[in-house]
Scaffold this motif. Structure first.
Motif, PDB file in Angstrom:
ATOM      1  N   LEU A 136      17.589   5.772  -1.044  1.00  0.00           N
ATOM      2  CA  LEU A 136      17.226   4.592  -1.817  1.00  0.00           C
ATOM      3  C   LEU A 136      16.320   3.676  -1.000  1.00  0.00           C
ATOM      4  CD1 LEU A 136      20.760   3.789  -3.273  1.00  0.00           C
ATOM      5  CD2 LEU A 136      18.774   4.545  -4.598  1.00  0.00           C
ATOM      6  N   PHE A 137      15.467   2.946  -1.691  1.00  0.00           N
ATOM      7  CA  PHE A 137      14.624   1.940  -1.031  1.00  0.00           C
ATOM      8  C   PHE A 137      15.497   0.758  -0.652  1.00  0.00           C
ATOM      9  CE2 PHE A 137      12.038  -1.820  -0.829  1.00  0.00           C
ATOM     10  CZ  PHE A 137      10.881  -1.408  -0.188  1.00  0.00           C
ATOM     11  N   ARG A 362       4.945  -0.961  -5.268  1.00  0.00           N
ATOM     12  CA  ARG A 362       4.021   0.109  -4.873  1.00  0.00           C
ATOM     13  C   ARG A 362       4.749   1.170  -4.049  1.00  0.00           C
ATOM     14  NH1 ARG A 362       0.497  -4.434  -3.858  1.00  0.00           N
ATOM     15  NH2 ARG A 362       0.991  -4.298  -1.625  1.00  0.00           N
ATOM     16  N   CYS A 363       5.589   0.711  -3.120  1.00  0.00           N
ATOM     17  CA  CYS A 363       6.299   1.660  -2.252  1.00  0.00           C
ATOM     18  C   CYS A 363       7.257   2.538  -3.041  1.00  0.00           C
ATOM     19  CB  CYS A 363       7.055   0.901  -1.164  1.00  0.00           C
ATOM     20  SG  CYS A 363       5.989   0.184   0.112  1.00  0.00           S
ATOM     21  N   ALA A 365       7.119   3.302  -6.222  1.00  0.00           N
ATOM     22  CA  ALA A 365       6.338   4.214  -7.066  1.00  0.00           C
ATOM     23  C   ALA A 365       5.771   5.377  -6.257  1.00  0.00           C
ATOM     24  CB  ALA A 365       5.205   3.453  -7.752  1.00  0.00           C
ATOM     25  N   ALA A 366       5.515   5.137  -4.970  1.00  0.00           N
ATOM     26  CA  ALA A 366       4.974   6.185  -4.092  1.00  0.00           C
ATOM     27  C   ALA A 366       6.065   7.051  -3.479  1.00  0.00           C
ATOM     28  CB  ALA A 366       4.134   5.542  -2.988  1.00  0.00           C
ATOM     29  N   GLY A 367       7.320   6.781  -3.828  1.00  0.00           N
ATOM     30  CA  GLY A 367       8.422   7.581  -3.314  1.00  0.00           C
ATOM     31  C   GLY A 367       8.892   7.175  -1.925  1.00  0.00           C
ATOM     32  N   LYS A 368       8.475   5.996  -1.461  1.00  0.00           N
ATOM     33  CA  LYS A 368       8.889   5.533  -0.132  1.00  0.00           C
ATOM     34  C   LYS A 368      10.251   4.846  -0.211  1.00  0.00           C
ATOM     35  CE  LYS A 368       4.066   4.671   1.200  1.00  0.00           C
ATOM     36  NZ  LYS A 368       3.059   3.637   1.540  1.00  0.00           N
ATOM     37  N   THR A 369      11.026   4.947   0.864  1.00  0.00           N
ATOM     38  CA  THR A 369      12.321   4.290   0.918  1.00  0.00           C
ATOM     39  C   THR A 369      12.312   3.059   1.820  1.00  0.00           C
ATOM     40  OG1 THR A 369      13.024   5.828   2.639  1.00  0.00           O
ATOM     41  CG2 THR A 369      13.625   6.372   0.355  1.00  0.00           C
TER      42      THR A 369
END
Length: 399
Positions: A136-137, A362-363, A365-369
């Motif tokens: 999870l982010f 943005r993060c 949506a880009a799949g970053k956690t």
């Protein structure tokens, strides 16, 4: 004259720092900072505050009515069961960060935790491990790092894809302060800022900002010496003000060459070595600026340094005192009618919270956690410094 914002660190293709994909927010706690954050979300056409919750349903309903939020809940658990929420903003009192953050992550929601991220490094480590376990982010709400003025300062000091070395050479010192008279807005001793059991005190309330400034420009390195002095309030047990000195050891003992093989500069400065002096407190107003000193120039992040709109770069030319000055100014987004109708903001420059919210969207949506501007490792290092400072001052752990 307004400068063109630099591209944000999380996405170099973005021209407008408020540009972001859609994201559905839940708001936990309906206090002043949650009000300001919800106001700032109104600057992002793609952001939606889906629901809010407070310990009192009446408080949640009033907050929802003020901000045009469709759903309100009288408990955090109810909000976390809402399937329409992608991410939860947590803005409650410091001492409940771990408990509420844990609830959010165990409900499989992304989470933005206001600063301080936790009341100890141990609590922070637990939340980070939980987020990583569930993919999870998770991020500390260190909004300062997302302001265009700070993004530009990072580029000038540390370099970017189009200027790898930066403009001010090797960073040698950082000076940052954040002091204000809390008595202007907080009643002594009843306010939470003076309540030890709720995580009050200057270290947890204010030090994250100057510590963040130092760590940012020393690339997140861990200081090898931390020296703290300050004053405690004997009646409440909280720290009222303090100064921290940080020493950063060299990351290499390779000194610059003193012959023609050195194409940069002759200096005894070793890579990574430097000092930071930090001041914070709740007793009186300070200038609230951050100065970054390098071997080839200096940067001044102008007041208010924790939410700045202006940056001054002084670039050294040949000879002592021979410099050129560059000024960067970034106007905050203008209030919408909805923001005005809801009463504006409680705190200075809170429109800038929108930069942070946009980067989070943005993060995710880009799949970053995590966000590159404010990594979880950054947060853990900063929490270690806060733990150390509180211990040196004699502040007891938050129960």
């Amino acid at each position: 004259m307004t400068s063109i914002p630099p591209p944000p660190l999380d996405d170099e293709t973005v021209k407008n720092p408020l540009e972001c994909p859609s994201l559905r927010w839940g708001i936990i706690s309906c206090g002043r900072i949650a009000h300001d954050f919800t106001q700032a979300l109104k600057l992002l056409p793609t952001a939606t505050a889906v629901a809010c919750s407070a310990r009192s349903l009446d408080d949640a309903k009033r907050f929802a009515e003020k901000h045009g939020i469709a759903k309100s809940y009288g408990s955090y658990d109810e909000l976390l069961q809402d399937s329409e929420i992608d991410i939860v903003y947590v803005g409650n009192v410091h001492s409940f960060r771990k408990v509420v953050g844990e609830k959010v992550l165990k409900a499989n929601k992304h989470c933005l935790l206001e600063k301080p991220f936790a009341c100890s490094r141990a609590d922070a480590e637990y939340l980070v491990s939980l987020a990583k376990e569930r993919n999870l982010f998770l991020m500390e709400g260190m909004w300062t790092k997302f302001f265009p003025a700070v993004e530009q300062a990072r580029r000038l000091a540390l370099g970017s894809h189009d200027n790898a070395d930066g403009r001010i050479g090797e960073v040698v010192q950082v000076h940052s302060d954040f002091n204000f008279n809390a008595a202007d807005s907080e009643e002594y001793p009843s306010s939470f800022v003076y309540n030890h059991s709720l995580g009050g005190g200057a270290c947890l309330l204010l030090s994250p900002y100057p510590i963040c400034a130092a760590m940012l420009f020393f690339r997140g390195a861990t200081p090898d010496q931390i020296n703290t002095v300050g004053q405690l309030d004997s009646a409440t047990g909280v720290d009222l003000q303090a100064s921290i000195a940080l020493n950063f050891s060299p990351i290499s003992d390779l000194a610059p060459a003193l012959d023609t093989t050195n194409t940069k500069e002759n200096t005894p400065k070793l890579p990574g070595a430097g000092l930071a002096t930090l001041s914070f407190g709740m007793l009186g107003e300070s200038e609230e600026e951050t100065t970054i000193i390098g071997t080839k120039g200096r940067l001044k992040i102008c007041s208010p340094g924790h939410c700045p709109t202006k940056l001054v770069a002084t670039i050294k030319k040949s000879g002592r005192g021979n410099v050129c000055t560059e000024v960067y100014e970034y106007a905050l987004p203008e209030d919408t009618d909805a923001i005005k109708q809801a009463g504006g903001y409680f705190y200075p420059n809170s429109a800038g919270l929108a930069y942070e919210a946009a980067a989070v969207a943005r993060c995710i949506a880009a799949g970053k956690t995590e966000a590159p501007q404010c990594t979880l490792e950054d947060t853990l290092t900063n929490m270690s410094i806060i733990d150390n400072a509180r211990q040196q001052l004699g502040v007891k752990p938050v129960p």
